[in-house]
Design a protein around this motif. Sequence first.
Motif, mmCIF file in Angstrom:
data_model
loop_
_atom_site.group_PDB
_atom_site.id
_atom_site.type_symbol
_atom_site.label_atom_id
_atom_site.label_comp_id
_atom_site.label_asym_id
_atom_site.label_seq_id
_atom_site.Cartn_x
_atom_site.Cartn_y
_atom_site.Cartn_z
ATOM 1 N N PHE A 109 0.858 -1.201 0.000
ATOM 2 C CA PHE A 109 0.000 0.000 0.000
ATOM 3 C C PHE A 109 0.890 1.246 0.000
ATOM 4 O O PHE A 109 0.770 2.127 0.839
ATOM 5 N N CYS A 140 -0.453 7.111 -8.049
ATOM 6 C CA CYS A 140 0.652 6.928 -7.104
ATOM 7 C C CYS A 140 1.791 6.144 -7.755
ATOM 8 O O CYS A 140 2.969 6.478 -7.579
ATOM 9 N N CYS A 141 1.437 5.109 -8.502
ATOM 10 C CA CYS A 141 2.466 4.333 -9.203
ATOM 11 C C CYS A 141 3.207 5.207 -10.207
ATOM 12 O O CYS A 141 4.432 5.090 -10.369
ATOM 13 N N GLY A 169 1.275 4.000 -1.693
ATOM 14 C CA GLY A 169 0.881 5.376 -1.933
ATOM 15 C C GLY A 169 1.923 6.086 -2.777
ATOM 16 O O GLY A 169 2.512 5.510 -3.694
ATOM 17 N N GLU A 173 1.194 -1.127 -4.981
ATOM 18 C CA GLU A 173 0.210 -0.050 -4.873
ATOM 19 C C GLU A 173 -0.808 -0.213 -5.992
ATOM 20 O O GLU A 173 -0.445 -0.450 -7.141
#
Length: 393
Positions: free
Chosen positions: A7, A34-35, A9, A29
Motif C-alpha cells: 500500500f 501513485c504508481c 501510496g 500499490e
Amino acid sequence: MKAIELFAGAGGLGLGVSRAGFSPQMIIEWDRWCCDTIRENRRDGFGLIGTWPEPTEGDVRGVDFRTLEGKIDLITGGPPCQPFSLGGKHRAHADSRDMWPEAVRALRETKPKAFIFENVKGLTRESFATYLSHIVLQMTYPELTAKYGEDWEGHLSRLEKHHTGHRGSTGLEYNVVYRVLNAANYGVPQRRERVVFVGFRNDLDIEWSFPRETHSHDALLSDQLKGNYWERHKVRKADRIVDDRHWGRLDRLTKKTDVLPWRTTRDAISDLPDPELEPLKAKKHHDHRFQAGARTYPGHTGSPLDEPGKTLKAGVHGVPGGENMLRRPDGSVRYFTVRESARLQTFPDEFRFHGSWTETMRQLGNAVPVELASVIARSVKHHLTFGGSDFLK
C-alpha cells in the motif's frame, strides 16, 4: 537489509524506510497515479527511489509473497484507512476496503524479522476497540487464520484463547506494540497523528520501544516568548503573534532543554516565495503554483504560519480544503501549493508528484511524513542489527 512496501501510496513511508538503510524488493500499490509518481521519480533517478524496483500496480490480493519467504527483513505499509477514518462510514471489518487481512497474509507468507504498519488515529477509537484487538492478535499469530465460514468475532475469540492459553513456541509469532504518534513531536512541521504498529519476530528476543520524542510544543512556546524564533525569521515586533497566557509559564518552559521546538509552517516554507503575491518568482520552484478558490469553514480555518501545520487532508474541496490552507497573520487564507504541502510532509524538494493539483493533494493527504517514517525505521534497523541494545539518535 531487505524490505517490502505494501500500500505504498506516493512513497512517503517507503522513502523514510529507505533512508534508514532498507532496500525494497517489492513495492505494491493499486492506484495508478501513485504508481506513476513512483515511476517518474525512478525514471529521473531521484535519490533512493532511483534504485527501487518497478512498482507492482494492482490489487495486493493477487500478489503471491511465498517466493520471498525467509528473504525479507522488514514489511511496511499503511493498509487503506477509509474503514476507520473520520471521513469514512466507519464500517471496519464490514468494509471491502479493509486490507489488514492482506497485511497479515504478507507476514504469514514471508516471515519477515519485523514489520511497521501505520493507520489513522481513528482506528483507536472506542467504537473500534474490539476490532483493533482482532488486528493486533492477527499480527501476533499470523498463521492462526480464520476457518472456513468463521466470522471475525469467532476468529477473535479463538485468537484470545490461544493467546491466553498457549505455552512455548507455537509457530510464527510476533511481539507487537502500537502507539498513536504525533509527527510534530519528531520534527515534522505538521500536527499529524497516526497509529503505528511495530512487531519483531519473537525468536529474535528483541526488546524495543518507540523512539523518544525530540520536539515539543513547550519548547516552541519558550523559543517564541524569548524572541529567538522571531529573530531567526526576521519578523518585526509589530507582526509577532504571542499568546500572553503563556508568559507566566516562561520560567518553567525554559527549564526544558532536552528537546527542540516544534517546527512550524514558517520554518518549513519561509524560503519559498508566496505564489499569490510573487507568481513569477514562484514559477522557478517546481509544483509551486497559486491555486485560487480557498475559503474557510467552521472549525476549518487553515494552518497558522507560526505553528506546525494542521493535518493535511486527502481532498481540496469542502472541509478537507479548509484544512489544506495557509492562514496568514493578517487572517487571509490561500491553498498550500503542492511544494509547500510536500514540505509539510517532509518530502525532499527534488521529489516530483504525478497528476493534477487535486490528484497530487490526495496523494499528499494520504502520505506518511518521510521524517517520521525514517525515525521509526532507523530504530527498528538498529535493533535488528545490534539486538536489544539501546538506540540513541
